[in-house]
Write a protein that holds these residues in place. Structure first.
Motif, short mmCIF file in Angstrom:
data_model
loop_
_atom_site.label_atom_id
_atom_site.label_comp_id
_atom_site.label_asym_id
_atom_site.label_seq_id
_atom_site.Cartn_x
_atom_site.Cartn_y
_atom_site.Cartn_z
N GLU A 196 36.56 9.15 19.55
CA GLU A 196 37.64 9.03 18.57
C GLU A 196 37.21 8.12 17.42
OE1 GLU A 196 41.17 8.63 21.85
OE2 GLU A 196 39.37 7.39 21.90
N VAL A 197 37.82 8.36 16.26
CA VAL A 197 37.64 7.49 15.09
C VAL A 197 39.03 7.01 14.69
CG1 VAL A 197 36.88 7.32 12.70
CG2 VAL A 197 35.56 8.69 14.34
N VAL A 198 39.21 5.69 14.64
CA VAL A 198 40.52 5.12 14.38
C VAL A 198 40.41 4.14 13.21
CG1 VAL A 198 42.46 3.83 15.34
CG2 VAL A 198 41.07 5.28 16.84
N VAL A 199 41.24 4.36 12.20
CA VAL A 199 41.36 3.41 11.09
C VAL A 199 42.61 2.58 11.34
CG1 VAL A 199 41.59 3.12 8.61
CG2 VAL A 199 40.23 5.02 9.52
N ILE A 200 42.43 1.28 11.33
CA ILE A 200 43.52 0.37 11.69
C ILE A 200 43.70 -0.69 10.61
CG2 ILE A 200 41.96 -1.12 13.01
CD1 ILE A 200 44.22 -1.71 14.93
N HIS B 235 43.01 10.03 4.32
CA HIS B 235 44.30 10.44 3.76
C HIS B 235 44.71 11.82 4.23
CE1 HIS B 235 43.82 7.47 0.14
NE2 HIS B 235 44.16 6.87 1.26
N GLN B 236 43.78 12.52 4.89
CA GLN B 236 44.06 13.87 5.36
C GLN B 236 44.04 13.96 6.88
OE1 GLN B 236 41.15 16.36 3.46
NE2 GLN B 236 41.85 15.87 1.38
N THR B 237 44.19 12.83 7.52
CA THR B 237 44.18 12.80 8.98
C THR B 237 45.49 12.20 9.48
OG1 THR B 237 43.08 10.65 8.97
CG2 THR B 237 41.67 12.59 9.12
N PRO B 238 45.94 12.60 10.69
CA PRO B 238 47.20 12.07 11.23
C PRO B 238 47.07 10.62 11.63
CG PRO B 238 46.10 13.41 12.87
CD PRO B 238 45.31 13.57 11.60
N LYS B 239 48.22 9.98 11.82
CA LYS B 239 48.24 8.57 12.22
C LYS B 239 48.31 8.40 13.72
CE LYS B 239 50.32 6.80 7.96
NZ LYS B 239 51.40 5.98 7.39
N THR B 240 48.70 9.41 14.46
CA THR B 240 48.85 9.29 15.91
C THR B 240 48.25 10.49 16.58
OG1 THR B 240 50.98 10.42 16.05
CG2 THR B 240 51.03 8.07 15.56
N GLY C 150 45.76 18.51 13.92
CA GLY C 150 46.03 18.43 12.49
C GLY C 150 44.76 18.62 11.69
N ASN C 151 44.88 18.43 10.41
CA ASN C 151 43.75 18.62 9.50
C ASN C 151 42.82 17.42 9.55
OD1 ASN C 151 42.07 19.54 7.49
ND2 ASN C 151 43.45 18.94 5.80
N SER C 152 42.02 17.33 10.63
CA SER C 152 41.13 16.18 10.81
C SER C 152 39.71 16.63 11.07
CB SER C 152 41.64 15.31 11.96
OG SER C 152 41.65 16.07 13.16
N SER C 153 39.40 17.89 10.79
CA SER C 153 38.08 18.40 11.12
C SER C 153 37.00 17.78 10.23
CB SER C 153 38.05 19.91 11.01
OG SER C 153 38.43 20.33 9.70
N GLY C 154 37.29 17.53 8.94
CA GLY C 154 36.32 16.93 8.04
C GLY C 154 35.19 17.88 7.71
N VAL C 155 34.16 17.33 7.08
CA VAL C 155 32.96 18.09 6.71
C VAL C 155 31.90 17.84 7.78
CG1 VAL C 155 31.16 18.41 4.97
CG2 VAL C 155 33.50 17.87 4.27
N THR C 156 31.35 18.93 8.31
CA THR C 156 30.36 18.81 9.38
C THR C 156 28.96 18.97 8.81
OG1 THR C 156 31.92 19.72 10.99
CG2 THR C 156 29.58 19.75 11.58
N PHE C 157 28.07 18.08 9.23
CA PHE C 157 26.66 18.12 8.82
C PHE C 157 25.80 18.59 9.98
CE2 PHE C 157 28.75 15.07 6.10
CZ PHE C 157 28.21 15.29 4.85
N ASP C 158 24.56 18.96 9.66
CA ASP C 158 23.62 19.31 10.71
C ASP C 158 23.44 18.14 11.66
OD1 ASP C 158 23.24 21.75 9.51
OD2 ASP C 158 21.44 21.13 8.40
N GLU C 159 23.33 18.44 12.94
CA GLU C 159 23.24 17.39 13.96
C GLU C 159 21.92 16.64 13.89
OE1 GLU C 159 23.99 19.00 17.79
OE2 GLU C 159 26.11 19.41 17.40
#
Length: 803
Positions: free
Chosen positions: A488-492, A540-545, A551-560
């Motif tokens: 998980e990634v959490v902004v607090i 700004h495009q991710t849910p708070k909980t 929700g719209n939290s997929s983001g931009v995916t880069f090569d692994e």
């Protein structure tokens, strides 16, 4: 008229009859011994052996204790000789009833519980000698009145780690303190606590033991080596002025005449004057009676003072200075070896002895070795070279009020000048003078800094969080992002502990090891996990909980990037780098969302951390476990490094100073060096003691711009703060978990970019299934004393390797 001892005995038997119990033979025997002492004109003392008492014996004993003040009994000693379980309430009632005639309390190995220790700590005792060996204090908080106490022994209290700020406030006569084989580590809080003891002249955290050529202790009655010796050695080493209750202690055949402990504990004229000088002109009860003590004439014919009339330093066999371990010296062609035993970890700190001598000027004896003039002179030279008393080279403590007043006076004075006049600043015309002075003043009054764990359980999430990496926001002082072991990634908002954005793993990520904010686009960040996943998120495009997990939290995916450990964005927010458990580094374009290139074989070992410079978008540095740190330039197609700097151990991490003038490189086991970023030349080596562990991964970052660095290691629970210009140590911060008896170990740390002398530490525990936690530290604020002082024997903590 004082009650005679026979009257006390009659009173005791009558009380036993009233309570329906038989008189305790041990009490009757003690009364008889007191009668004999009186007839021999010795001190008429009554000894009460706790081991011989049952619960039913206390009621009649308490009855006669109320009459002791009006009796011929001059002193009462309460002791234990073996481990026993006792009702703590009865023992406390007994000692309170004895009142002012209580002389010695020796409760070693006594299982009494937390309430007993808390009562003694809070209310104090009237005794002169207090022995609480093997006690379960965790943080010592002796705030009660110990007005007559001159000797305190806390040896083998293995739960004892530190002192509360209020400890030792009411011990005006304490002269001798022993804390061998405790877990005390912090020089600064220890000295701050001990400085409140005006009469302290003898202190020991370890015991220097004389050994023969075969390595066997000359002091051991059992012939055991130091590794297996029991606590009998310390039992045979009383403090200066401590009572010897049996004549056999003075004629112990296994004690060597050449041993410094005998001369140290001999009451020669120098030692006697030392004790008198430290008495603060107060009446000492020992001078009023014919007490037996360690007298030099008890060892007639021995030149007991010989070792300490010769100049010597504590040096090991390699000639290096030593405050623990072993050392030797030659006197009259005779070589004598000494080993430290029952050592507390504070003794392993570099320059421990010099620091204690310089910080406690009234101290006469440290670790059963006398402090001589040459020792004080040496300490006065060594300590300023390696330690910084206050931040920014301030020499004296000042109050915040006086600094503010000076600033206002200066400001008023400057108003009389014309508007064209340049601003006037004291001390080198620095515009930061008052800010730095205020920081120094606040730190000078806050030896115990404020430690505040983030309450992640209060983040309004429906699951517990296990942080693994974190970063402060570069432009919003209230924000912090952390990644978890579950992906998980959490902004607090770390100020109010509210979640700003929550990004679930959705099964795509494992442990998040790499996080980096974009500077020009402050709502965006790069996150990388150890399974190679790399994504760009807009908070700004991710849910708070977690209620909107899809929700719209997929983001931009880069090569692994397989087995990723580190990501970092360049100064222009156009590119980022990724490194991991390989010898390669990958370069990504943020704007097009693709990997541009993989630079192969940049090191001979895996590259744990890669960092861009803060201001040059093409410059970056790599740190590897092949012992090298390298600087690279993208404009030169990084085939060959700009420079290579080597460490003696594998490099865990590297970072640039905020102005890019320096590079800070951290290698395994506290090897921290500062390099010149222009060419990689060594600028400074930070003098941090190594532990000898190849798994002690060390991480270091800048704090307060590039004024100071903070450093922590995963096998240790201390954060070190050093001046980035001189290398001198300013302070150590000891971390302790909220669970009793558990220390916290440094997994990662960052300096707060907006608040001077503030930082956060990701700390972890050793026990399986335990949570890591982010601890905010404010060096300019005092600690909140809300935790328990006693240990419940809970397990220690686990450390994992990471960036």
């Amino acid at each position: 008229m004082a009650l005679d001892i026979q009257t006390l005995e009659d009173s005791y038997t009558d009380s036993c009859r009233r309570h329906g119990v038989l008189p305790n033979t041990a009490i009757l025997s003690s009364l008889l011994k007191a009668e004999r002492k009186k007839s021999c004109r010795e001190l008429c003392s009554l000894e009460i052996l706790i081991d011989d008492l049952r619960d039913i014996d206390f009621a009649p004993l308490l009855d006669i204790c109320t009459d002791l003040d009006n009796s011929e009994i001059e002193a009462v000693d309460v002791r234990t000789e073996s481990a026993c379980v006792l009702n703590g309430a009865y023992a406390l009632s007994l000692m309170r009833a004895i009142k002012q005639k209580l002389r010695v309390v020796n409760l070693q190995d006594l299982s009494v519980g937390r309430d007993f220790l808390r009562d003694i700590s809070q209310r104090g005792l009237a005794c002169q000698v207090l022995t609480l060996k093997f006690s379960h204090f965790r943080k010592l908080n002796l705030v009660g009145e110990f007005m007559h106490l001159h000797t305190l022994n806390l040896d083998f209290s293995s739960s004892l780690t530190s002192f509360r700020e209020e400890c030792f406030n009411c011990m005006p006569r304490l002269m001798c303190l022993s804390m061998c084989e405790t877990r005390i580590t912090n020089l600064w809080t220890t000295v701050a606590a001990l400085s409140k003891l005006p009469s302290l002249i003898e202190l020991r955290f370890q015991y220097w033991q004389c050994c023969n050529d075969a390595g066997i202790s000359l002091l051991s009655t059992s012939g055991k080596s130091d590794d297996t010796a029991d606590c009998s050695l310390l039992n045979k080493a009383p403090f200066v002025g401590e009572l010897c209750t049996e004549t056999r202690e003075l004629t112990e055949p296994n004690l060597s005449a050449e041993d410094p402990l005998i001369s140290f504990y001999s009451f020669d004229e120098n030692i006697q004057s030392m004790v008198e000088d430290s008495s603060d002109d107060s009446e000492d009860d020992f001078t009023n009676h014919n007490h037996r003590s360690w007298q030099s004439d008890s060892f007639s014919g021995w030149n007991l003072q010989l070792p300490f009339q010769n100049e010597f330093m504590l040096q090991n066999e390699d000639g290096a200075e030593s405050s623990q371990g072993s050392f030797s010296w030659n006197i009259a062609d005779v070589s004598m070896k000494y080993m430290s035993c029952h050592t507390s970890p504070i003794c392993y700190e570099k320059h421990y002895r010099e620091f204690m001598i310089a910080s406690l000027p009234n101290l006469k004896i440290l670790d059963n070795l006398p402090i001589r003039k040459i020792d004080r002179e040496r300490a006065s030279e060594i300590v300023p070279q390696h330690f910084e008393y206050l931040p920014y080279k301030r020499k004296h403590k000042q109050s915040v009020v006086s600094i503010l007043q000076t600033r206002e006076i200066k400001s008023s004075h400057n108003k009389v000048h014309t508007s064209k006049s340049l601003p006037s600043y004291p001390s080198g015309n620095s515009q930061y003078f008052y800010t730095r002075s205020l920081s120094a003043a606040k730190m000078g009054s806050s030896t115990w800094p404020s430690l505040h764990p983030l309450s992640l359980s209060e983040c309004n999430l429906d699951r517990s969080l296990r942080p693994r990496q974190f970063e402060y926001h570069p432009s919003d002082s209230s924000l912090m992002v952390f990644g978890t072991l579950d992906g998980e990634v959490v902004v607090i908002n770390h100020e109010n502990q509210h979640v700003v954005s929550y990004i679930p793993s959705l099964g795509a990520m494992n442990s998040v090891l790499g996080l980096c904010w974009l500077k020009k686009y402050p709502s965006k960040l790069i996150a990388g996990s150890d399974n190679g996943s790399l994504k760009l998120y807009n908070i700004h495009q991710t849910p708070k909980t977690t209620t909107s997990v899809y929700g719209n939290s997929s983001g931009v995916t880069f090569d692994e990037f397989d087995q990723l450990t580190s990501v970092h964005v360049n100064a222009s927010d156009e590119l980022f780098l990724a490194s991991g458990y390989s010898r390669n580094v990958a370069l990504y374009d943020i704007n097009i969302g693709k990997r541009l290139q993989v630079f192969t074989d940049m090191h001979h070992g895996h590259i744990n951390v890669v960092k861009f410079a803060n201001h040059s978008p093409s410059i970056f540095a790599t740190s590897s476990f092949d012992h090298d740190v390298k600087m690279w330039d993208l404009r030169q197609k990084p085939i060959h490094p700009c420079f290579t700097a080597s460490s003696s151990r594998g490099n865990v991490m590297v970072c640039f100073s905020p102005d890019d003038q320096y590079i800070l490189a951290s290698a395994v086991d506290n090897e921290v060096r500062q390099l010149l970023a222009v060419d990689g030349r060594l600028h400074l080596v930070f003098d941090i003691a190594s532990t000898g562990s190849s798994q002690n991964y060390t991480r270091s970052y800048y704090m307060n711009g590039r004024d100071y660095i903070i450093s922590g290691s995963c096998d240790e629970h201390a954060v070190r703060i050093c001046c980035a210009q001189t290398g001198r140590r300013l302070r150590d911060i000891s971390l302790e978990g909220r669970s009793l008896g558990s220390s916290m170990f440094v997994q990662s740390l960052r300096g707060d970019p907006f608040r001077d002398f503030n930082m956060s530490v990701l700390a972890a525990y050793m026990r399986p299934g335990s949570k890591s936690e982010i601890v905010k530290i404010n060096l300019l604020a005092s600690v909140d004393h809300t935790k328990d002082d006693f240990d419940e024997q809970r397990p220690f903590a686990f450390q994992s390797m990471g960036a």
